[in-house]
Design a protein around this motif. Structure first.
Motif, PDB file in Angstrom:
ATOM      1  N   GLN A  57      40.893 -13.609  48.307  1.00 40.68           N
ATOM      2  CA  GLN A  57      41.683 -13.882  47.101  1.00 40.68           C
ATOM      3  C   GLN A  57      41.078 -13.198  45.878  1.00 40.68           C
ATOM      4  OE1 GLN A  57      41.940 -18.256  46.995  1.00 40.68           O
ATOM      5  NE2 GLN A  57      44.106 -17.933  47.458  1.00 40.68           N
ATOM      6  N   SER A  58      41.961 -12.690  45.036  1.00 44.02           N
ATOM      7  CA  SER A  58      41.552 -12.113  43.758  1.00 44.02           C
ATOM      8  C   SER A  58      41.496 -13.227  42.706  1.00 44.02           C
ATOM      9  CB  SER A  58      42.562 -11.050  43.306  1.00 44.02           C
ATOM     10  OG  SER A  58      43.793 -11.671  42.956  1.00 44.02           O
ATOM     11  N   ALA A  59      41.003 -12.885  41.524  1.00 46.37           N
ATOM     12  CA  ALA A  59      40.970 -13.853  40.423  1.00 46.37           C
ATOM     13  C   ALA A  59      42.385 -14.339  40.098  1.00 46.37           C
ATOM     14  CB  ALA A  59      40.311 -13.225  39.196  1.00 46.37           C
ATOM     15  N   ALA A  60      43.363 -13.430  40.099  1.00 43.64           N
ATOM     16  CA  ALA A  60      44.752 -13.819  39.810  1.00 43.64           C
ATOM     17  C   ALA A  60      45.299 -14.758  40.889  1.00 43.64           C
ATOM     18  CB  ALA A  60      45.632 -12.580  39.672  1.00 43.64           C
ATOM     19  N   ASP A  61      44.975 -14.465  42.153  1.00 42.73           N
ATOM     20  CA  ASP A  61      45.413 -15.339  43.249  1.00 42.73           C
ATOM     21  C   ASP A  61      44.849 -16.749  43.070  1.00 42.73           C
ATOM     22  OD1 ASP A  61      46.632 -13.130  44.505  1.00 42.73           O
ATOM     23  OD2 ASP A  61      44.852 -12.725  45.740  1.00 42.73           O
ATOM     24  N   MET A  62      43.557 -16.821  42.731  1.00 40.53           N
ATOM     25  CA  MET A  62      42.920 -18.131  42.542  1.00 40.53           C
ATOM     26  C   MET A  62      43.524 -18.870  41.365  1.00 40.53           C
ATOM     27  SD  MET A  62      38.934 -17.310  43.092  1.00 40.53           S
ATOM     28  CE  MET A  62      38.403 -16.328  44.471  1.00 40.53           C
ATOM     29  N   ALA A  63      43.804 -18.145  40.299  1.00 41.48           N
ATOM     30  CA  ALA A  63      44.403 -18.756  39.113  1.00 41.48           C
ATOM     31  C   ALA A  63      45.772 -19.352  39.455  1.00 41.48           C
ATOM     32  CB  ALA A  63      44.520 -17.728  37.991  1.00 41.48           C
ATOM     33  N   ARG A  64      46.554 -18.595  40.202  1.00 37.67           N
ATOM     34  CA  ARG A  64      47.877 -19.108  40.614  1.00 37.67           C
ATOM     35  C   ARG A  64      47.718 -20.366  41.472  1.00 37.67           C
ATOM     36  NH1 ARG A  64      48.684 -13.641  40.873  1.00 37.67           N
ATOM     37  NH2 ARG A  64      50.200 -12.928  39.362  1.00 37.67           N
ATOM     38  N   ALA A  65      46.787 -20.335  42.415  1.00 37.75           N
ATOM     39  CA  ALA A  65      46.572 -21.475  43.311  1.00 37.75           C
ATOM     40  C   ALA A  65      46.154 -22.723  42.532  1.00 37.75           C
ATOM     41  CB  ALA A  65      45.521 -21.136  44.365  1.00 37.75           C
ATOM     42  N   MET A  66      45.457 -22.544  41.424  1.00 40.78           N
ATOM     43  CA  MET A  66      45.004 -23.670  40.601  1.00 40.78           C
ATOM     44  C   MET A  66      46.049 -24.081  39.566  1.00 40.78           C
ATOM     45  SD  MET A  66      41.955 -24.767  41.469  1.00 40.78           S
ATOM     46  CE  MET A  66      41.285 -25.534  39.998  1.00 40.78           C
ATOM     47  N   GLY A  67      47.157 -23.361  39.487  1.00 38.94           N
ATOM     48  CA  GLY A  67      48.199 -23.700  38.527  1.00 38.94           C
ATOM     49  C   GLY A  67      47.926 -23.237  37.110  1.00 38.94           C
ATOM     50  N   ALA A  68      47.044 -22.256  36.959  1.00 34.81           N
ATOM     51  CA  ALA A  68      46.758 -21.716  35.627  1.00 34.81           C
ATOM     52  C   ALA A  68      48.020 -21.087  35.061  1.00 34.81           C
ATOM     53  CB  ALA A  68      45.629 -20.692  35.703  1.00 34.81           C
ATOM     54  N   LYS A  69      48.250 -21.289  33.779  1.00 32.05           N
ATOM     55  CA  LYS A  69      49.490 -20.827  33.147  1.00 32.05           C
ATOM     56  C   LYS A  69      49.430 -19.371  32.671  1.00 32.05           C
ATOM     57  CE  LYS A  69      51.378 -24.909  33.358  1.00 32.05           C
ATOM     58  NZ  LYS A  69      51.970 -25.216  34.618  1.00 32.05           N
ATOM     59  N   ALA A  70      48.345 -18.978  32.008  1.00 31.28           N
ATOM     60  CA  ALA A  70      48.301 -17.677  31.337  1.00 31.28           C
ATOM     61  C   ALA A  70      47.490 -16.616  32.073  1.00 31.28           C
ATOM     62  CB  ALA A  70      47.736 -17.847  29.923  1.00 31.28           C
ATOM     63  N   THR A  71      46.412 -17.015  32.748  1.00 31.11           N
ATOM     64  CA  THR A  71      45.506 -16.003  33.305  1.00 31.11           C
ATOM     65  C   THR A  71      46.073 -15.174  34.457  1.00 31.11           C
ATOM     66  OG1 THR A  71      44.363 -17.712  34.601  1.00 31.11           O
ATOM     67  CG2 THR A  71      43.385 -17.079  32.470  1.00 31.11           C
ATOM     68  N   PRO A  72      46.991 -15.680  35.285  1.00 29.42           N
ATOM     69  CA  PRO A  72      47.508 -14.803  36.343  1.00 29.42           C
ATOM     70  C   PRO A  72      48.179 -13.536  35.781  1.00 29.42           C
ATOM     71  CG  PRO A  72      47.991 -17.072  36.888  1.00 29.42           C
ATOM     72  CD  PRO A  72      47.465 -17.061  35.475  1.00 29.42           C
TER      73      PRO A  72
END
Length: 174
Positions: A148-163
């Motif tokens: 997983q990339s940083a964007a993939d992890m951010a999406r998995a955690m429900g991050a709003k802006a970072t993906p």
């Protein structure tokens, strides 16, 4: 020959406990004095947390500087594979991240783990930290052990802006 560890007396254990509290609580002068007397800067506790990790994670900027200047290793990870920079990224402490980067912390360092500080910042939607790490050359395309990339992890955690922020950075870099 055995791998048996020496037994520490209660005075020694109390002293060591105070040293780790000095790092957590930001007692920079006390730490500087102890380093001057020969205390190792890379002392670690039973969880693998170094003095630097505890000071950085707890936002103790002056104690962190003292530990770094005494030879504290910014790449020394704890037992969970987290580096001090990843701890600062989790906390969103931009000044701490700058301090660590100025003292040889590797922007894409993973310690004994596979997650970079950028991945940690992205997961917790720390957009300013993501900007800072990218400005210092963090690679948004790196993958952890599971791919997983940083964007993939951010999406998995429900991050709003970072993906989206990371997707733009990856397009720009590519």
């Amino acid at each position: 020959m055995t791998d048996q560890k020496p037994e520490l007396d209660s005075d020694t254990l109390a002293f060591v406990g105070r040293v780790f509290q000095f790092a957590r609580m930001g007692h920079a002068e006390e730490l500087a004095t102890l380093f001057g007397q020969g205390l190792p800067a890379n002392l670690r506790n039973d969880k693998g947390d170094s003095l630097l990790m505890l000071a950085a994670y707890n936002g103790q900027h002056e104690a962190t500087r003292v530990i770094l200047e005494a030879g504290g290793d910014p790449e020394l990870a704890n037992d969970r594979g987290q580096t001090p920079l990843a701890g600062a990224a989790f906390k969103g402490d931009l000044a701490m991240a700058e301090l660590l980067l100025a003292h040889r912390a590797q922007v894409d360092g993973v310690g004994d783990g596979t997650r970079t500080a950028l991945m940690t910042a992205a997961m917790f939607d720390r957009t300013e930290m993501v900007d800072l790490l990218l400005a210092h050359g963090a690679n948004p395309d790196l993958r952890d052990a599971s791919g997983q990339s940083a964007a993939d992890m951010a999406r998995a955690m429900g991050a709003k802006a970072t993906p989206d922020q990371l997707d733009r950075a990856a397009r720009k870099a590519g």
